[in-house]
Design a protein around this motif. Sequence first.
Motif, short mmCIF file in Angstrom:
data_model
loop_
_atom_site.label_atom_id
_atom_site.label_comp_id
_atom_site.label_asym_id
_atom_site.label_seq_id
_atom_site.Cartn_x
_atom_site.Cartn_y
_atom_site.Cartn_z
N TYR A 1 -24.39 89.06 22.57
CA TYR A 1 -24.15 89.11 21.13
C TYR A 1 -22.92 89.96 20.86
N THR A 2 -22.41 89.91 19.66
CA THR A 2 -21.27 90.73 19.27
C THR A 2 -21.63 91.57 18.05
N SER A 3 -20.97 92.71 17.96
CA SER A 3 -21.14 93.61 16.81
C SER A 3 -19.79 93.77 16.12
N PRO A 4 -19.72 93.66 14.81
CA PRO A 4 -18.45 93.87 14.13
C PRO A 4 -18.02 95.33 14.23
N ILE A 5 -16.75 95.55 14.43
CA ILE A 5 -16.20 96.89 14.58
C ILE A 5 -15.32 97.27 13.39
N ALA A 6 -14.37 96.39 13.08
CA ALA A 6 -13.40 96.70 12.03
C ALA A 6 -12.74 95.42 11.54
N ARG A 7 -12.13 95.55 10.39
CA ARG A 7 -11.37 94.44 9.81
C ARG A 7 -10.07 95.03 9.27
N ILE A 8 -8.96 94.40 9.60
CA ILE A 8 -7.65 94.79 9.08
C ILE A 8 -7.08 93.59 8.35
N ILE A 9 -6.81 93.78 7.06
CA ILE A 9 -6.35 92.70 6.20
C ILE A 9 -5.12 93.17 5.42
N PHE A 10 -4.17 92.28 5.27
CA PHE A 10 -3.00 92.58 4.45
C PHE A 10 -3.29 92.22 3.00
N ASN A 11 -3.18 93.20 2.11
CA ASN A 11 -3.38 92.97 0.68
C ASN A 11 -2.02 92.65 0.07
N VAL A 12 -1.82 91.39 -0.28
CA VAL A 12 -0.52 90.96 -0.79
C VAL A 12 -0.20 91.54 -2.16
N ASN A 13 -1.21 91.89 -2.94
CA ASN A 13 -0.97 92.44 -4.27
C ASN A 13 -0.31 93.80 -4.23
N VAL A 14 -0.70 94.63 -3.27
CA VAL A 14 -0.14 95.98 -3.18
C VAL A 14 0.73 96.18 -1.94
N GLN A 15 0.87 95.11 -1.13
CA GLN A 15 1.73 95.11 0.05
C GLN A 15 1.35 96.23 1.03
N THR A 16 0.05 96.36 1.30
CA THR A 16 -0.43 97.33 2.27
C THR A 16 -1.47 96.69 3.18
N TRP A 17 -1.67 97.31 4.33
CA TRP A 17 -2.72 96.90 5.26
C TRP A 17 -3.98 97.67 4.87
N CYS A 18 -5.08 96.97 4.73
CA CYS A 18 -6.36 97.58 4.37
C CYS A 18 -7.27 97.59 5.59
N PHE A 19 -7.99 98.69 5.75
CA PHE A 19 -8.82 98.93 6.92
C PHE A 19 -10.28 99.02 6.48
N TYR A 20 -11.11 98.15 7.03
CA TYR A 20 -12.52 98.08 6.63
C TYR A 20 -13.43 98.28 7.84
N VAL A 21 -14.63 98.77 7.55
CA VAL A 21 -15.67 98.91 8.56
C VAL A 21 -16.91 98.16 8.07
N PRO A 22 -17.76 97.74 9.00
CA PRO A 22 -18.96 97.00 8.60
C PRO A 22 -20.01 97.93 7.99
N ASN A 23 -20.73 97.39 7.03
CA ASN A 23 -21.84 98.09 6.40
C ASN A 23 -22.91 97.05 6.11
N TYR A 24 -24.08 97.28 6.64
CA TYR A 24 -25.16 96.32 6.42
C TYR A 24 -26.01 96.74 5.23
N GLN A 25 -26.22 95.80 4.32
CA GLN A 25 -27.13 95.99 3.20
C GLN A 25 -28.27 95.02 3.46
N GLY A 26 -29.35 95.57 4.03
CA GLY A 26 -30.40 94.69 4.54
C GLY A 26 -29.85 93.99 5.77
N GLU A 27 -29.89 92.68 5.76
CA GLU A 27 -29.31 91.92 6.87
C GLU A 27 -27.93 91.38 6.53
N GLU A 28 -27.45 91.64 5.33
CA GLU A 28 -26.16 91.11 4.89
C GLU A 28 -25.04 92.08 5.25
N LEU A 29 -24.01 91.53 5.91
CA LEU A 29 -22.84 92.32 6.29
C LEU A 29 -21.88 92.42 5.12
#
Length: 117
Positions: free
Chosen positions: A58-86
């Motif tokens: 199985y795999t576990s999510p670690i991080a997400r890096i996304i470019f936000n075009v509105n503010v022209q920056t890279w955004c850094f996210y981590v997983p958070n489970y609310q119940g079983e929903e990621l």
Amino acid sequence: MSVSQMATSRLYKLVESLCSKRNVNLPVELGKCLYEPVENGVELYLAHFLLDSQHSEYTSPIARIIFNVNVQTWCFYVPNYQGEELKWVPYEKLPYSVSLEALITELESDPQACFWV
């Protein structure tokens, strides 16, 4: 407007390098770093293996890096489970940066011990 092809290629190259460095000589029981492209960025995962297997159990999510075009920056996210929903939530220590390298360095060094536990 989306992230440029050059910026996306740079992201993939940096993440591929991170995964390669992390995975070399790493015992299989600690898992292997892998990633997959998503719109305007990547998601990183830790693949978990059985000791006698070459295929990920199985795999576990670690991080997400996304470019936000509105503010022209890279955004850094981590997983958070609310119940079983990621849900992806901003990484508190460094939620965004104009420097992609700063985010990769943070991920690689893991000063909060939350990525590679």
